[in-house]
Design a protein around this motif. Structure first.
Motif, mmCIF file in Angstrom:
data_model
loop_
_atom_site.group_PDB
_atom_site.id
_atom_site.type_symbol
_atom_site.label_atom_id
_atom_site.label_comp_id
_atom_site.label_asym_id
_atom_site.label_seq_id
_atom_site.Cartn_x
_atom_site.Cartn_y
_atom_site.Cartn_z
ATOM 1 N N TYR A 127 26.270 34.912 49.007
ATOM 2 C CA TYR A 127 25.353 35.473 48.006
ATOM 3 C C TYR A 127 25.953 36.716 47.361
ATOM 4 C CZ TYR A 127 21.357 37.929 46.044
ATOM 5 O OH TYR A 127 20.516 38.612 45.203
ATOM 6 N N GLN A 128 26.504 37.608 48.173
ATOM 7 C CA GLN A 128 27.090 38.826 47.611
ATOM 8 C C GLN A 128 28.316 38.502 46.771
ATOM 9 O OE1 GLN A 128 27.820 41.684 50.715
ATOM 10 N NE2 GLN A 128 25.658 41.816 51.311
ATOM 11 N N ALA B 169 37.061 39.459 42.356
ATOM 12 C CA ALA B 169 36.247 39.226 43.553
ATOM 13 C C ALA B 169 36.941 39.823 44.764
ATOM 14 C CB ALA B 169 36.019 37.734 43.767
ATOM 15 N N GLY C 289 28.775 35.798 45.140
ATOM 16 C CA GLY C 289 28.319 35.165 43.906
ATOM 17 C C GLY C 289 27.925 36.160 42.823
ATOM 18 N N GLN C 290 27.646 37.414 43.201
ATOM 19 C CA GLN C 290 27.327 38.420 42.203
ATOM 20 C C GLN C 290 28.544 38.801 41.369
ATOM 21 O OE1 GLN C 290 23.994 39.258 41.974
ATOM 22 N NE2 GLN C 290 23.857 37.705 43.582
ATOM 23 N N SER C 291 29.736 38.683 41.952
ATOM 24 C CA SER C 291 30.964 39.039 41.234
ATOM 25 C C SER C 291 31.691 37.817 40.693
ATOM 26 C CB SER C 291 31.903 39.835 42.152
ATOM 27 O OG SER C 291 32.197 39.082 43.324
ATOM 28 N N ASN C 292 31.695 36.713 41.436
ATOM 29 C CA ASN C 292 32.362 35.494 40.974
ATOM 30 C C ASN C 292 31.633 34.299 41.573
ATOM 31 O OD1 ASN C 292 34.324 33.217 40.814
ATOM 32 N ND2 ASN C 292 35.623 34.790 39.898
ATOM 33 N N SER C 293 30.832 33.647 40.754
ATOM 34 C CA SER C 293 30.029 32.524 41.237
ATOM 35 C C SER C 293 30.869 31.286 41.513
ATOM 36 C CB SER C 293 28.935 32.186 40.217
ATOM 37 O OG SER C 293 29.510 31.896 38.952
ATOM 38 N N SER D 282 32.212 31.546 45.057
ATOM 39 C CA SER D 282 31.094 31.346 45.974
ATOM 40 C C SER D 282 30.706 29.880 46.073
ATOM 41 C CB SER D 282 29.898 32.187 45.505
ATOM 42 O OG SER D 282 28.775 31.970 46.322
ATOM 43 N N SER E 269 19.566 37.944 56.067
ATOM 44 C CA SER E 269 19.362 38.752 54.861
ATOM 45 C C SER E 269 18.241 39.760 55.044
ATOM 46 C CB SER E 269 19.069 37.831 53.674
ATOM 47 O OG SER E 269 18.788 38.584 52.509
#
Length: 312
Positions: free
Chosen positions: A271-272, A102, A274-278, A281, A259
């Protein structure tokens, strides 16, 4: 003989009246005794009410804290391997999420932008709302109702509809007047926080006699700036703090406007991320919620301190 009969009749009447009075007194005493519930029944009713209160409180707390507890477990337990680890929290507090894949620079950028937006939004909101509401409250009740309608209007308009209207304006501002810096979201956020700020300040204005304070101050020779800053504002500090803290909470939790307008803030960064490591986030979302709770507790403590200082 007649005198003897009259005396006997009078004695009988007196005796009957006394008996009736005694019976009435006894009846009254009995009624009073029956109307009072025994201590056992009162204790049972109190226990029943306590159980009901406990059940309601438990259900409410469960409804509020079970999702938060689930989020906490999600941040500590890996969803695939089931391994327990505090790595997401360590990554947040150390600022290094490379081991988890992340990039936390987006997160720090979003946090910095949101904090700056909080400050600018609160300043603009107070400069716009407080003088306007004070003047209108003193001068015209009809105009005050009109401003209340305008201020609460954003509650009835969805955020996505606001973005549709604000999109062309921001496109023009970004190209010809200002820049694409996210700090200019403050203008849209002032509109979003206006209903909450208006209600908080209105409660403060209605709790004090503004007209009497103004007339007394003016009769003593105080100028309008002195009346505003030395008389009215000190009596509205609690309402101003409430409006400020509520505005900060709204700005920190706003996602839709930023957004859709293509700007970066805390929620967009989460949000961004969370795309790599929820997990990271989600952990940061919990910290944001905790910060909101701290704001509310601080508001309550400050309000109590101000109230006690005024009473003393």
């Amino acid at each position: 003989m007649n005198e003897t009969s009259a005396t006997a009749a009078n004695a009988a009447v007196v005796a009957k009246t006394g008996a009736t009075g005694s019976t009435g007194s006894a009846g009254t005493g009995t009624t009073g005794t029956v109307g009072t519930k025994p201590p056992q029944l009162r204790a049972a009713r109190i226990r029943k009410q306590s159980v009901i209160k406990f059940v309601i409180l438990f259900i409410t707390l469960a409804f509020l804290f079970v999702p938060l507890f689930s989020m906490l477990i999600f941040t500590l337990r890996h969803p695939l391997s089931g391994r327990w680890s505090a790595a997401p929290w360590i990554a947040i507090f150390t600022g290094n999420g490379e081991s988890l894949g992340a990039d936390l620079t987006v997160l720090w950028q979003g946090i910095g932008t949101s904090l700056a937006l909080c400050v600018v939004t609160v300043v603009i909101m107070l400069l716009l709302m407080v003088p306007t509401m004070v003047i209108v409250h003193i001068r015209s009740k009809a105009l005050e109702r009109a401003i209340e309608w305008v201020a609460t209007l954003p509650l009835t308009i969805p955020a996505i509809v606001l973005v549709v209207g604000l999109g062309p304006i921001y496109r023009w501002l970004s190209a010809d007047v200002l820049s694409t810096n996210p700090i200019w979201l403050c203008f849209a956020y002032v509109i979003l926080v206006m209903p909450f700020a208006f209600r908080a300040i209105a409660v403060g204005l209605n709790s004090i006699d503004v007209k009497t304070l103004v007339e007394a101050s003016r009769s003593l020779g105080a100028s309008w700036p002195k009346v505003f800053f030395r008389v009215i504002i000190p009596n509205l500090w609690q309402s101003i703090l409430s409006a400020s803290f509520i505005s900060i909470a709204v700005v920190l939790g706003e996602y839709t406007v930023a957004s859709l307008l293509g700007r970066m803030n805390l929620q967009v960064a989460l949000y961004q991320l969370g795309q790599s490591n929820s997990q990271i986030s989600t952990a940061m979302s919990l910290l944001a919620l905790l910060f909101g709770v701290v704001l509310l507790v601080a508001l309550d403590l400050i309000s109590d301190a101000m109230r006690k200082s005024k009473e003393s």
